[in-house]
Design an enzyme around this catalytic site. Structure first.
Site, PDB file in Angstrom:
ATOM      1  N   GLU A 289     161.630   5.156  93.364  1.00  0.00           N
ATOM      2  CA  GLU A 289     162.258   4.118  92.532  1.00  0.00           C
ATOM      3  C   GLU A 289     163.254   3.315  93.364  1.00  0.00           C
ATOM      4  O   GLU A 289     163.951   3.854  94.216  1.00  0.00           O
ATOM      5  CB  GLU A 289     162.964   4.804  91.363  1.00  0.00           C
ATOM      6  N   LYS A 361     159.350  -0.636  83.567  1.00  0.00           N
ATOM      7  CA  LYS A 361     159.858   0.543  82.861  1.00  0.00           C
ATOM      8  C   LYS A 361     160.070   0.242  81.381  1.00  0.00           C
ATOM      9  O   LYS A 361     160.691  -0.757  81.016  1.00  0.00           O
ATOM     10  CB  LYS A 361     161.163   1.028  83.502  1.00  0.00           C
ATOM     11  N   CYS A 411     161.548   7.457  86.728  1.00  0.00           N
ATOM     12  CA  CYS A 411     162.723   8.309  86.536  1.00  0.00           C
ATOM     13  C   CYS A 411     162.602   9.151  85.278  1.00  0.00           C
ATOM     14  O   CYS A 411     161.633   9.869  85.099  1.00  0.00           O
ATOM     15  CB  CYS A 411     163.991   7.465  86.550  1.00  0.00           C
TER      16      CYS A 411
END
Length: 548
Positions: A289, A361, A411
């Site tokens: 990330e 995301k 994440c």
């Protein structure tokens, strides 16, 4: 100690449940407890709480002891948030510690209330019949699971330390492809309450039927072991050669303007390295990330050309985490994203962020990636860059690479198992779902703490639920390859700049959980709570008639 217990029984009981909660905090990842002990210790410690709450004389006592137990569990199990807020977020030690304790105190209210609800539905009394003991165990398990779901859903949810994650190496894990993590949590809570239901006063006669709930828990464990032998998916296509990059860029340096170039060059060097002698060349290179710590249009075209040339020289597709700035319909959009490109991708497409294979995301972190209304004052106290993003779509197409389809998540998105399922299922037009799951993370915010190992356990549960291999590419650890049975095939040591090359076999086929998500198990939990409430009401009416 015995003298203190006799003189202060309530204080001794409170200390006992507090200690049990602290021990449960150690069951969500190996270290200090070994892998094989996690599930057993988790059930045993929760049995302490189940007995105290189900036998409590008042609901206030049940709530207090339940809160103490879970406060200890969260405060210890989430201690790594202090590292994030103080060392990297810039909060003073008292404020950072207060933040962890305040969050723990709030989270503890959910499972504490579950115990109160379980006690209300069916308390565990000294003279309880075998049937009532079984209903007590069912009530505790249903209430616990319902409140776990609320905790994982309300206000975007925070399902970290769900007791199901402590069971990844237990027989109950065999149920994960069928009922998901909440179903596994129900089984663990039922097993704990079943042990509590064995309780009887010292002068009460033994009755083997009191072990009915414990026997059912043992049968469920045996059935889970049987289910673990089922292969819910089957291989599709050729195995994919993958290189996972772990850059180990110190979080305090990652966004330092004077050090950004060093981190970028390190990732370039790791991506461009030829394979080791005797190893096949990787077909996809996956970086963590926010490898790029600035928006993509702030990076010079020459730097993007270097990345494109690395992909061309290695004859591989590069997947990396990048914060994107794009203008869509006249509106600036900022997303925490992952992109895939190869040697043929134009530099201008990389600079604009308009690449065909892109994932934005979807589930953002409150205060870290979006600011809840009314909390901008708190975020201004923290030194968190890139902190207010737009959300992606709920279902985004997987990246098609060499005949495999990689579904990205970023994440802590992999805490929300149900939200990963749309990418695994066929699309609206019948296009096939993902054959491999990929999580890219930057856990550098938390140092070398339990957070890294806890996150790996969570990833293992996602692989179990979907019967898909899962690749985890992280900045500081734990970078790993996980097979469809949730087993870690290979992993890198934490806090080291290195890479992992592995072959990953993509899988196809849908597990029962992939088809239904949480709806099936939570429907059963809701039905159980309603039936128990109806049983309680019927018993109350019967007592009222007898009294009259």
């Amino acid at each position: 100690m015995t003298s203190f217990t006799l003189r202060h029984p309530r204080a001794a009981a409170a200390a006992g449940v507090f200690a049990a909660g602290a021990v449960q905090a150690m069951t969500f990842a190996p270290g200090p407890l070994p892998d094989g002990a996690l599930a057993i210790v988790q059930v045993l410690t929760l049995a302490v709480l189940a007995r105290r709450q189900l036998t409590a004389l008042t609901w206030r006592r049940a709530l207090w002891e339940g809160w103490l137990y879970n406060f200890a569990c969260y405060a210890l199990g989430l201690y790594w948030l202090y590292v994030s807020m103080h060392y990297y977020g810039g909060l003073t030690p008292p404020l950072a510690a207060a933040g962890v304790l305040a969050l723990s105190a709030f989270l503890a209210l959910f499972p504490a209330s579950a115990g109160v609800l379980g006690r209300w539905l069916q308390p565990l009394t000294p003279g309880a019949t075998p049937g009532r003991r079984l209903r007590s165990a069912l009530a505790f398990a249903c209430a616990w699971t319902a409140l776990e779901w609320v905790r994982g859903t309300l206000w975007t949810g925070f399902p970290w330390l769900n007791i199901g994650y402590a069971q990844v190496d237990s027989p109950f894990a065999g149920w994960a492809p069928i009922v998901g993590v909440y179903g596994v949590a129900w089984l663990a809570a039922f097993a704990a309450a079943a042990l509590a239901a064995l309780w009887r006063p010292a002068d009460a006669p033994r009755d083997p039927r009191h072990a009915m709930a414990a026997a059912l828990a043992a049968i469920a464990a045996l059935a889970g072991w049987g289910a673990s032998q089922v292969r819910w998916s089957h291989p599709e296509g050729a195995a994919l050669q993958v290189r996972l990059i772990q850059g180990n860029i110190e979080q305090s340096q990652k966004f330092d303007p004077g050090l950004m170039e060093r981190g970028l060059l390190q990732h370039m060097n790791q991506a461009s390295m030829p394979p080791q002698p005797g190893m096949p060349a990787p077909r996809v290179i996956i970086l963590p990330e926010t490898v790029l710590p600035v928006f993509q249009d702030q990076l010079a075209p020459g730097a993007w050309d270097v990345w494109r040339r690395i992909a061309a020289e290695r004859d591989a597709t590069i997947v990396m985490g990048v914060p994107l700035h794009r203008r869509v319909d006249g509106v600036d959009r900022y997303t925490n994203s992952a992109i895939a490109f190869d040697g043929n991708t134009p530099v201008e497409a990389l600079r604009s962020g308009e690449v065909p294979r892109r994932y934005d995301k979807y589930h953002l972190v409150p205060w870290g990636e979006f600011v809840p209304p009314g909390f901008h004052w708190f975020v201004r106290m923290l030194d968190i860059p890139l902190g207010d993003f737009d959300r992606g779509d709920p279902r985004q197409p997987p990246f098609d690479i060499d005949g495999q389809r990689l579904a990205l998540n970023i994440c802590y998105e992999d805490l929300f198992g149900e939200e990963l399922l749309p990418a695994v299922r066929p699309g609206a037009n019948g296009e096939p779902g993902a054959s491999i799951l990929v999580n890219i993370s930057n856990l550098g915010w938390f140092g070398d703490t339990w957070a890294l190992r806890q996150h790996l356990q969570i990833a293992r549960m996602r692989a179990l639920e979907t019967a898909r291999p899962l690749l985890a590419a992280t900045n500081t650890g734990i970078t790993a390859s996980i097979d469809p049975q949730g087993r870690v095939v290979a992993q890198l040591p934490t806090m080291q700049a290195t890479s992992l090359q592995t072959a990953v076999q993509g899988m196809t086929g849908l597990t029962p959980y992939t088809r239904t998500g949480n709806a099936a198990v939570m429907g059963l939990v809701a039905a159980g709570l309603l039936l128990l409430a109806a049983s309680r009401a019927a018993a109350a009416r019967q007592m009222a008639r007898a009294a009259s």
